[in-house]
Design a protein around this motif. Structure first.
Motif, PDB file in Angstrom:
ATOM      1  N   LEU A 129       3.006   9.707  -5.128  1.00 37.46           N
ATOM      2  CA  LEU A 129       2.889  11.157  -4.523  1.00 37.46           C
ATOM      3  C   LEU A 129       4.552  11.008  -5.574  1.00 37.46           C
ATOM      4  O   LEU A 129       4.818  12.020  -6.080  1.00 37.46           O
ATOM      5  CB  LEU A 129       3.296  10.976  -3.359  1.00 37.46           C
ATOM      6  CG  LEU A 129       2.470  10.743  -2.390  1.00 37.46           C
ATOM      7  CD1 LEU A 129       3.100  10.912  -1.148  1.00 37.46           C
ATOM      8  CD2 LEU A 129       1.630  11.939  -2.864  1.00 37.46           C
TER       9      LEU A 129
ATOM     10  N   VAL B 166      -3.260  10.698 -12.294  1.00 35.14           N
ATOM     11  CA  VAL B 166      -3.134  10.343 -10.924  1.00 35.14           C
ATOM     12  C   VAL B 166      -3.222   8.800 -11.915  1.00 35.14           C
ATOM     13  O   VAL B 166      -2.461   7.942 -11.241  1.00 35.14           O
ATOM     14  CB  VAL B 166      -3.792  11.094 -10.140  1.00 35.14           C
ATOM     15  CG1 VAL B 166      -3.839   9.841  -8.697  1.00 35.14           C
ATOM     16  CG2 VAL B 166      -4.196  12.450  -9.738  1.00 35.14           C
ATOM     17  N   SER B 167      -4.421   8.653 -12.939  1.00 36.72           N
ATOM     18  CA  SER B 167      -4.444   7.227 -12.823  1.00 36.72           C
ATOM     19  C   SER B 167      -3.365   6.781 -13.965  1.00 36.72           C
ATOM     20  O   SER B 167      -3.068   5.552 -13.303  1.00 36.72           O
ATOM     21  CB  SER B 167      -5.494   7.123 -13.518  1.00 36.72           C
ATOM     22  OG  SER B 167      -7.325   7.722 -13.606  1.00 36.72           O
TER      23      SER B 167
ATOM     24  N   GLU C 231      -7.008  15.367 -18.215  1.00 39.94           N
ATOM     25  CA  GLU C 231      -6.454  13.978 -18.342  1.00 39.94           C
ATOM     26  C   GLU C 231      -6.131  12.723 -17.409  1.00 39.94           C
ATOM     27  O   GLU C 231      -5.706  13.835 -16.577  1.00 39.94           O
ATOM     28  CB  GLU C 231      -5.088  14.338 -19.198  1.00 39.94           C
ATOM     29  CG  GLU C 231      -5.296  15.244 -20.425  1.00 39.94           C
ATOM     30  CD  GLU C 231      -4.746  16.742 -20.904  1.00 39.94           C
ATOM     31  OE1 GLU C 231      -3.455  16.704 -19.697  1.00 39.94           O
ATOM     32  OE2 GLU C 231      -4.467  16.945 -21.277  1.00 39.94           O
ATOM     33  N   VAL C 232      -5.432  11.562 -17.286  1.00 40.95           N
ATOM     34  CA  VAL C 232      -5.629  10.387 -16.898  1.00 40.95           C
ATOM     35  C   VAL C 232      -4.420  10.779 -16.157  1.00 40.95           C
ATOM     36  O   VAL C 232      -3.652   9.765 -16.039  1.00 40.95           O
ATOM     37  CB  VAL C 232      -6.723   9.629 -16.910  1.00 40.95           C
ATOM     38  CG1 VAL C 232      -7.657   8.945 -17.564  1.00 40.95           C
ATOM     39  CG2 VAL C 232      -5.380   8.812 -18.413  1.00 40.95           C
TER      40      VAL C 232
ATOM     41  N   THR D  35       3.871  12.750  -9.496  1.00 44.61           N
ATOM     42  CA  THR D  35       3.159  13.421  -8.858  1.00 44.61           C
ATOM     43  C   THR D  35       3.108  15.226  -9.141  1.00 44.61           C
ATOM     44  O   THR D  35       3.259  15.880  -9.328  1.00 44.61           O
ATOM     45  CB  THR D  35       1.647  13.169  -9.122  1.00 44.61           C
ATOM     46  OG1 THR D  35       1.265  13.410  -7.485  1.00 44.61           O
ATOM     47  CG2 THR D  35       0.347  11.865  -9.541  1.00 44.61           C
TER      48      THR D  35
ATOM     49  N   LEU E  49      -0.832   5.644 -10.925  1.00 42.39           N
ATOM     50  CA  LEU E  49      -0.688   4.480 -10.347  1.00 42.39           C
ATOM     51  C   LEU E  49      -1.202   3.315 -11.006  1.00 42.39           C
ATOM     52  O   LEU E  49      -0.635   2.615  -9.933  1.00 42.39           O
ATOM     53  CB  LEU E  49      -2.592   5.045  -9.251  1.00 42.39           C
ATOM     54  CG  LEU E  49      -3.151   3.467  -9.597  1.00 42.39           C
ATOM     55  CD1 LEU E  49      -3.032   3.378  -7.830  1.00 42.39           C
ATOM     56  CD2 LEU E  49      -4.954   4.112  -8.859  1.00 42.39           C
TER      57      LEU E  49
ATOM     58  N   ILE F  18       3.103  18.628 -10.041  1.00 41.54           N
ATOM     59  CA  ILE F  18       2.341  19.707  -9.501  1.00 41.54           C
ATOM     60  C   ILE F  18       3.168  21.250  -8.954  1.00 41.54           C
ATOM     61  O   ILE F  18       2.443  22.433  -8.848  1.00 41.54           O
ATOM     62  CB  ILE F  18       1.731  19.112  -7.857  1.00 41.54           C
ATOM     63  CG1 ILE F  18       0.703  18.288  -8.251  1.00 41.54           C
ATOM     64  CG2 ILE F  18       0.870  19.857  -7.135  1.00 41.54           C
ATOM     65  CD1 ILE F  18       0.162  17.069  -7.676  1.00 41.54           C
TER      66      ILE F  18
ATOM     67  N   ILE G 247       1.274   4.398  -3.083  1.00 42.03           N
ATOM     68  CA  ILE G 247       1.316   5.200  -2.792  1.00 42.03           C
ATOM     69  C   ILE G 247       2.676   6.250  -3.019  1.00 42.03           C
ATOM     70  O   ILE G 247       2.138   7.557  -3.888  1.00 42.03           O
ATOM     71  CB  ILE G 247       0.848   5.602  -1.172  1.00 42.03           C
ATOM     72  CG1 ILE G 247      -0.817   5.513  -0.422  1.00 42.03           C
ATOM     73  CG2 ILE G 247       0.928   7.395  -0.728  1.00 42.03           C
ATOM     74  CD1 ILE G 247      -2.106   5.746  -1.167  1.00 42.03           C
ATOM     75  N   MET G 248       3.530   5.489  -2.525  1.00 41.38           N
ATOM     76  CA  MET G 248       4.351   6.256  -2.380  1.00 41.38           C
ATOM     77  C   MET G 248       4.637   7.007  -4.003  1.00 41.38           C
ATOM     78  O   MET G 248       5.408   8.102  -5.043  1.00 41.38           O
ATOM     79  CB  MET G 248       5.662   5.964  -2.110  1.00 41.38           C
ATOM     80  CG  MET G 248       6.010   6.059  -0.657  1.00 41.38           C
ATOM     81  SD  MET G 248       6.268   7.607  -0.413  1.00 41.38           S
ATOM     82  CE  MET G 248       4.868   7.981   0.919  1.00 41.38           C
TER      83      MET G 248
ATOM     84  N   LEU H  98      -3.679  18.797 -12.540  1.00 47.25           N
ATOM     85  CA  LEU H  98      -4.593  17.678 -11.736  1.00 47.25           C
ATOM     86  C   LEU H  98      -5.639  18.073 -12.291  1.00 47.25           C
ATOM     87  O   LEU H  98      -6.559  17.382 -12.814  1.00 47.25           O
ATOM     88  CB  LEU H  98      -4.625  17.384 -10.206  1.00 47.25           C
ATOM     89  CG  LEU H  98      -3.980  16.944  -9.332  1.00 47.25           C
ATOM     90  CD1 LEU H  98      -4.148  17.237  -8.273  1.00 47.25           C
ATOM     91  CD2 LEU H  98      -3.560  15.856  -9.070  1.00 47.25           C
ATOM     92  N   LEU H  99      -6.228  19.331 -13.222  1.00 48.82           N
ATOM     93  CA  LEU H  99      -7.513  20.029 -13.734  1.00 48.82           C
ATOM     94  C   LEU H  99      -7.462  20.049 -14.824  1.00 48.82           C
ATOM     95  O   LEU H  99      -7.878  20.064 -15.258  1.00 48.82           O
ATOM     96  CB  LEU H  99      -7.135  21.405 -13.051  1.00 48.82           C
ATOM     97  CG  LEU H  99      -7.143  21.883 -11.868  1.00 48.82           C
ATOM     98  CD1 LEU H  99      -7.369  23.363 -11.938  1.00 48.82           C
ATOM     99  CD2 LEU H  99      -8.404  20.711 -10.668  1.00 48.82           C
TER     100      LEU H  99
ATOM    101  N   VAL I 299       0.942  -1.198   0.072  1.00 47.36           N
ATOM    102  CA  VAL I 299       0.421   0.066   0.704  1.00 47.36           C
ATOM    103  C   VAL I 299       1.109   1.371  -0.138  1.00 47.36           C
ATOM    104  O   VAL I 299       0.346   2.162  -0.973  1.00 47.36           O
ATOM    105  CB  VAL I 299      -0.911  -0.067   1.444  1.00 47.36           C
ATOM    106  CG1 VAL I 299      -1.443   1.023   1.106  1.00 47.36           C
ATOM    107  CG2 VAL I 299      -2.003  -1.183   1.533  1.00 47.36           C
ATOM    108  N   VAL I 300       2.069   1.184   0.737  1.00 42.41           N
ATOM    109  CA  VAL I 300       2.876   2.908   0.694  1.00 42.41           C
ATOM    110  C   VAL I 300       3.369   2.717  -0.508  1.00 42.41           C
ATOM    111  O   VAL I 300       3.552   4.192  -0.759  1.00 42.41           O
ATOM    112  CB  VAL I 300       3.902   2.245   1.949  1.00 42.41           C
ATOM    113  CG1 VAL I 300       5.095   3.093   2.449  1.00 42.41           C
ATOM    114  CG2 VAL I 300       2.880   2.310   3.395  1.00 42.41           C
TER     115      VAL I 300
END
Lengths: 192, 192, 192
Positions: free
Chosen positions: B124, B150-151, B147-148, B127, B154, B131, B120-121, B143-144, B116-117
């Motif tokens: 982060l 963050v996906s 377009e995908v 992205t 992930l 940002i 997430i890492m 982010l706005l 999980v970490v």
């Protein structure tokens, strides 16, 4: 499960919900909902832990991340039914603010023993997540709205810390801090 | 020099280039090119290392800083020749995103052992630099955009981490994660 | 009380004043004055200490926080009398920039022994507080104004670090770095 744990998870969950509501207002995709929910939910506490030089709380306990993800999914499928997402966001933000002002002060006091640091940590923890959310979502910063945002955080952290110094029971200090912060912020939302 | 090292320097270099391209779009001076290149190039990894409580990677190894500075100078003298600086920025950003999603997940997994970490890492690290760049350069946050972003991060972090858990060789996991993230993000840029 | 201590408190105080002036321009309440003064005053040094992995300076010594609070109150009651709050903000910011470029480089050099890290730390410490202030107050980022903001910080950190490497006395290096940064930045404000 004591009050601190409840405040802690509640604060993360409601801040996560405000992040997801911001994502909803900007019509983002579901993964961006989770991202913004996560950043808002754990951002304040992450900064608090970095400054206090203690392990970041969600590294050791993933439940916080999973709470944020679950809240994001829930908001993704229900937010369009809410009449005013912005109003809901403000009220949830007030609950999170109050919970984190107390949590931040409690952790700051436990780690450093200093009332000044405790109050600063309460303010930072309570405000930082919302600030991050607004910057990332391109909203006007919550700091700039004509509402006593930082004052409410200061009130909650201050009541908790002074209560602790005065020797009141932890539960009283936590409840007192939460109610003080929520009353100030809620009053501003309702009547401001 | 193995694939991780290549991904690492490539990610820093291409993110630095996107920072410099942003500086170019805003007609900054050469030192501000370097600053924005540096912040974008090492920002995500810096945040990752702070949260993981390991030494910040560029403190021990200045090569990363020098790479950013060199890229900034190169972009300063060539960017005006590029037909669409924004399009180039987007594609370089996609490469950096894919490289850092894998790098972040790999370091998160190595340090904490938690999938999980790790995921997430990866998100982060991939992205955060972009940002920061957008906030500092006053661009609309990546982010706005529809377009995908963050996906894709992930996806890259997830493929790497799940591949590692499934026992695949590191090289396969790294390549798989990189390709997955780049495919998702590149597809969105090309067809989105 | 030596020059470093004076530079340190002066830098915190003048940056705090710029944060409070920003709050004044946005007509915030007194608690938000304190908040923005505090974030601007100690933000750069906080980030420096996190990256260098040393204890955050204001956790051990609350005087910095109290200085920020006192400056915020002072500005709150006097800022409306100043003819151009923006001009005053720029000049105070130049003093803080010069002081923090030297302080950041000195701490970076003392902790890591590396001139490259020292110069980067000087730049980060000097610029980060002002960037945070502008993001939080919704002002156009100081990075985007046509002034040599980052260059001035680089100049101050560079003169200090090279002077130290060349074996000059600390006082000379500190004064030299301060004057170099202030001259570059002040020249840009006056003639730019």
């Amino acid at each position: 499960m004591n009050l601190v744990t409840i405040l802690d998870y509640s604060g993360v969950a409601v801040f996560a919900a405000t992040g997801a509501l911001s994502a909803s207002r900007k019509q983002m995709d579901i993964i961006s909902f989770m991202f913004l929910a996560g950043v808002t939910g754990v951002g304040g506490g992450t900064f608090r832990d970095l400054v206090l030089d203690v392990p970041v709380f969600w590294i050791a306990n993933h439940d916080y991340i999973l709470v944020c993800a679950a809240v994001a999914v829930l908001v993704f499928f229900t937010a369009h039914r809410v009449e005013s997402r912005y109003k809901l966001l403000l009220w949830l933000d007030a609950i999170g603010l109050a919970a984190f002002a107390v949590m931040g002060a409690a952790k700051g006091l436990a780690v450093t023993g200093s009332p000044v640091v405790a109050i600063i940590m309460g303010m930072l923890t309570a405000t930082f997540g919302g600030i991050l959310r607004d910057v990332l979502a391109g909203e006007q910063s919550v700091l700039l709205r004509p509402e006593v945002y930082v004052s409410a955080a200061l009130m909650g952290a201050g009541v908790y810390t002074l209560g602790d110094l005065a020797g009141f029971a932890p539960l009283i200090c936590q409840l007192g801090g939460f109610i003080a912060a929520f009353a100030v912020r809620g009053g501003a939302i309702r009547f401001g």
